[in-house]
Design a protein around this motif. Structure first.
Motif, PDB file in Angstrom:
ATOM      1  N   TYR B  85       0.956  -1.064  -0.002  1.00  0.00           N
ATOM      2  CA  TYR B  85      -0.196   0.105  -0.052  1.00  0.00           C
ATOM      3  C   TYR B  85       0.796   1.420  -0.067  1.00  0.00           C
ATOM      4  N   VAL B  86       0.648   2.252  -0.901  1.00  0.00           N
ATOM      5  CA  VAL B  86       1.183   3.641  -0.991  1.00  0.00           C
ATOM      6  C   VAL B  86       0.106   4.471  -0.665  1.00  0.00           C
ATOM      7  N   PRO B  87      -0.100   4.648   0.673  1.00  0.00           N
ATOM      8  CA  PRO B  87      -0.768   5.789   1.029  1.00  0.00           C
ATOM      9  C   PRO B  87      -0.780   7.286   0.443  1.00  0.00           C
ATOM     10  N   ASP B  89      -0.643  10.079   1.669  1.00  0.00           N
ATOM     11  CA  ASP B  89       0.426  10.976   2.485  1.00  0.00           C
ATOM     12  C   ASP B  89       1.859  10.324   2.361  1.00  0.00           C
ATOM     13  N   GLY B  91       3.428   8.293   3.740  1.00  0.00           N
ATOM     14  CA  GLY B  91       3.784   7.259   5.059  1.00  0.00           C
ATOM     15  C   GLY B  91       5.445   7.256   5.050  1.00  0.00           C
ATOM     16  N   PHE B  93       9.050   7.395   6.743  1.00  0.00           N
ATOM     17  CA  PHE B  93       9.341   7.557   8.202  1.00  0.00           C
ATOM     18  C   PHE B  93      10.513   8.594   7.695  1.00  0.00           C
ATOM     19  N   SER B  94      10.259   9.771   8.316  1.00  0.00           N
ATOM     20  CA  SER B  94      11.043  10.899   7.852  1.00  0.00           C
ATOM     21  C   SER B  94      12.430  10.950   8.852  1.00  0.00           C
ATOM     22  N   ALA B  95      12.389  10.157  10.093  1.00  0.00           N
ATOM     23  CA  ALA B  95      13.586  10.329  10.814  1.00  0.00           C
ATOM     24  C   ALA B  95      14.632   9.272  10.468  1.00  0.00           C
ATOM     25  N   LEU B  96      14.060   8.203   9.610  1.00  0.00           N
ATOM     26  CA  LEU B  96      14.949   7.429   9.042  1.00  0.00           C
ATOM     27  C   LEU B  96      15.624   7.573   7.571  1.00  0.00           C
ATOM     28  N   ILE B 103      14.657  -0.981   3.862  1.00  0.00           N
ATOM     29  CA  ILE B 103      15.224  -2.024   4.802  1.00  0.00           C
ATOM     30  C   ILE B 103      14.058  -2.512   5.481  1.00  0.00           C
ATOM     31  N   LEU B 104      13.467  -1.452   6.224  1.00  0.00           N
ATOM     32  CA  LEU B 104      11.973  -1.873   6.996  1.00  0.00           C
ATOM     33  C   LEU B 104      11.061  -2.529   6.139  1.00  0.00           C
ATOM     34  N   ALA B 105      10.946  -2.078   4.950  1.00  0.00           N
ATOM     35  CA  ALA B 105       9.749  -2.923   3.825  1.00  0.00           C
ATOM     36  C   ALA B 105      10.387  -4.161   3.663  1.00  0.00           C
ATOM     37  N   ALA B 146       8.239   5.944  -1.457  1.00  0.00           N
ATOM     38  CA  ALA B 146       6.968   5.268  -1.037  1.00  0.00           C
ATOM     39  C   ALA B 146       6.737   4.231  -2.203  1.00  0.00           C
ATOM     40  N   ARG B 149       9.441   1.391  -1.944  1.00  0.00           N
ATOM     41  CA  ARG B 149       9.133   0.681  -0.660  1.00  0.00           C
ATOM     42  C   ARG B 149       8.093  -0.446  -0.674  1.00  0.00           C
ATOM     43  N   ALA B 150       7.208  -0.094  -1.620  1.00  0.00           N
ATOM     44  CA  ALA B 150       6.026  -0.741  -1.668  1.00  0.00           C
ATOM     45  C   ALA B 150       6.263  -2.198  -2.506  1.00  0.00           C
TER      46      ALA B 150
END
Lengths: 355, 242
Positions: B85-87, B89, B91, B93-96, B103-105, B146, B149-150
């Motif tokens: 899902y690419v919302p 906004d 989504g 993670f600005s601080a990363l 990597i999170l995805a 985004a 990442r998806a």
């Protein structure tokens, strides 16, 4: 090697690095640089609070969880050691058993609280933790036969860790090498170890998920992370770390009471230390704890010196304004100013200045 | 594009607080290709996407994905089942950093090198800002991140909510090319989009929503050619959207 020790998470600012080095060197050399029991007490409090505040930062700064039960876990760790030392006598077995019981008890309680309340909105979770912490404080006060009630517990620690136990006949650079000094360094290095462990956690894949949850919980969930599990795990981890900090405090003070561990004032202090140091940085815990505790301990004296000086100079109003009796007022003003000028905390500001 | 269904929504109702947003959505998304979800503002497009992802729970009706009922599933399980899902906004993670976001995805913590190379081909700029904090990226770069990442993990269905919103025409062109490229993969795409030109370029089928319901389904080319239908469904002709 440094990258391994700091898990690749360096201070990222020269000034911040310098401040951290000064604090660490200052803590390591306190017995020599600032002889006297008061300075050692302050240094120990700083070291232990670095662990406590860093563990709270795991919750607030890294995961965005507001909890008012952190001092409860700190207290459980402290009472674990206090009760076992009181019941079993001064022995290392009592220390280890008490620490382990405090740790396990805290983690279990945090797990239960998390399981039942981390699904609800942040404000409700905060309220649940406040209620549980208040109930626990009341329980400690009621169970006086185990906890000493409002008076707390005073106990002895193994002789090898007391000032009476001399390791060397002669002083080394004016400092006697005794059991208390050994205990000082044991607690100091345990604190450093726990801090570095937390630094490793936040820089692991687990830590990245926590930061993702803090930033956008829905999004973290949408890329496949079951956020409630991560939030519960963090709650347990932070509680365990707080309990270990409590155990260290209990061993150092040889006294555990509601005022030194469970008080809401301590909770507020922790919150301020995290905010002043910089949330979500861990290094902020080092800066925040040091500044706060130094101010708590020495601001009054500093004001007395300044007030006397201004008085001697014959200046009107000013000596009264900074009279040591008004230290709490200035203490408050200082923190309002620091939050105003450093909204991202001192660490955040220093890192931003660098970029 | 096959005749088999990738996603099937039947009589889906969603309430947000006291508001009854989706009022019986029936929508079929065929496997493969791109299905565009169009409609006026407030028609319920984003709520439909969020309901599919489990971010809002459907109060009635069913959502079936590749033959399995996912209506009551939790979001993380839906994601693990193969829906990305690419919302709206984005989504991010600005601080990363960009790398950490990716990597999170990847979830396993290891990104597939070949897939990463393919992403770098789709969005060459990603390589440049690989180690930047994601919060420092521009709107277009964030959208690229985004989408990257998806798609870092292969998924059966990619939900994209208004990818061109607020972006410069040059960036929209790059995104359109990337989606044309993505169409060649096995991933089915369901996209909410206001930019009719882009919808016409990449869409195979279309669903148009109004007042919380799907009021039209069919081929995208049929809608693109029928200005009268566009005016009736969307309130504006295709020319005005371009």
């Amino acid at each position: 090697m440094f990258s391994y020790i700091f898990s690749g998470d360096f201070p990222r600012s020269k000034l911040l690095t310098l401040l951290l080095v000064v604090i660490v060197v200052g803590l390591v050399l306190t017995p020599w640089l600032f002889p006297g029991s008061r300075s050692m007490e302050t240094a120990m409090r700083i070291a232990i609070f670095i662990v406590l505040v860093a563990s709270y930062d795991l919750l607030l700064g890294y995961t965005g969880i507001v909890s008012f039960a952190h001092t409860m876990f700190f207290g459980i760790g402290a009472y674990g050691v206090a009760i076992t030392l009181n019941e079993m006598g001064r022995g290392y077995d009592a220390i280890f058993i008490g620490t382990a019981l405090g740790f396990v008890g805290s983690v279990l309680l945090a797990f239960l609280i998390g399981l039942f309340s981390l699904r609800v909105k942040a404000i409700f979770f905060a309220m649940v933790t406040l209620a549980v912490a208040s109930a626990f404080t009341l329980l400690v006060s009621q169970l006086y036969q185990f906890t000493g009630g409002e008076d707390g517990l005073t106990y002895s620690i193994p002789r090898e860790l007391s000032p009476a136990f001399k390791l060397m006949k002669d002083k080394v650079f004016g400092v006697s090498i005794n059991g208390k000094l050994v205990l000082y360094y044991c607690i100091l290095f345990a604190s450093f170890g726990l801090f570095l462990f937390m630094l490793r956690v936040v820089n692991s894949p687990f830590g990245r998920v926590l930061q993702a949850i803090r930033e956008n919980e829905f999004r973290a969930e949408a890329i496949g992370y079951r956020t409630v599990i991560y939030r519960t795990a963090t709650n347990c981890l932070a509680a365990g770390m707080a309990a270990l900090a409590g155990s260290l405090m209990a061993i150092w003070l040889k006294y555990t009471g509601p005022d030194t561990t469970l008080s809401l004032n301590i909770m507020v202090d922790i919150l301020l230390m995290v905010v002043i140091g910089g949330m979500g940085t861990l290094y902020g815990a080092v800066i925040g704890s040091t500044l706060f505790i130094m101010a708590q301990n020495y601001l009054q004296e500093l004001m007395k010196v300044a007030s006397d000086q201004f008085s001697a100079m014959g200046l009107p109003l000013l000596p009264d304004l900074i009279h040591p009796d008004r230290w709490l007022l200035w203490f408050g003003i200082l923190f309002i100013l620091s939050v105003y000028f450093f909204p991202t905390g001192i660490v955040g500001r220093l890192r931003k200045a660098k970029t | 594009m096959s005749d088999q269904l990738c996603l099937n929504l039947q009589g889906v109702h969603t309430h947000i607080g006291q508001y009854h947003i989706l009022q019986g959505v029936d929508m079929k998304v065929p496997r493969g290709g791109v299905t565009m979800l169009l409609g006026r503002n407030g028609a319920g497009k984003t709520t439909t996407m969020r309901t599919i992802m489990g971010l809002w729970q459907a109060s009635q009706g069913s959502v079936t994905f590749n033959g399995s009922d996912i209506t009551k599933m939790e979001t993380h399980d839906i994601s693990k089942n193969g829906i990305s899902y690419v919302p709206e906004d984005m989504g991010i993670f600005s601080a990363l950093s960009v790398k950490e976001n990716m990597i999170l995805a990847a979830r396993t913590g290891e990104m597939d090198e070949a897939r990463l190379d393919w992403i770098f081909q789709l969005f060459p700029a990603m390589k440049k800002f690989w180690n930047w904090p994601a919060g420092n990226l521009s709107g277009g770069q964030k959208q690229m991140l985004a989408i990257s990442r998806a798609v870092i993990e292969p998924s059966s269905l990619l939900l994209v909510d208004e990818p061109t919103k607020g972006l410069a025409p040059a960036i929209i062109g790059a995104l359109t090319e990337a989606f044309v490229e993505l169409k060649q993969t096995d991933t089915t795409i369901l996209m909410v989009e206001q930019n009719f030109q882009m919808a016409k370029t990449i869409g195979d089928t279309v669903c148009v929503m109004d007042d919380g319901r799907v009021v039209h389904s069919g081929k995208m080319s049929d809608l693109a050619e029928n200005e009268q239908l566009q005016e009736q469904l969307l309130g504006l002709s295709m020319g005005a959207h371009q």
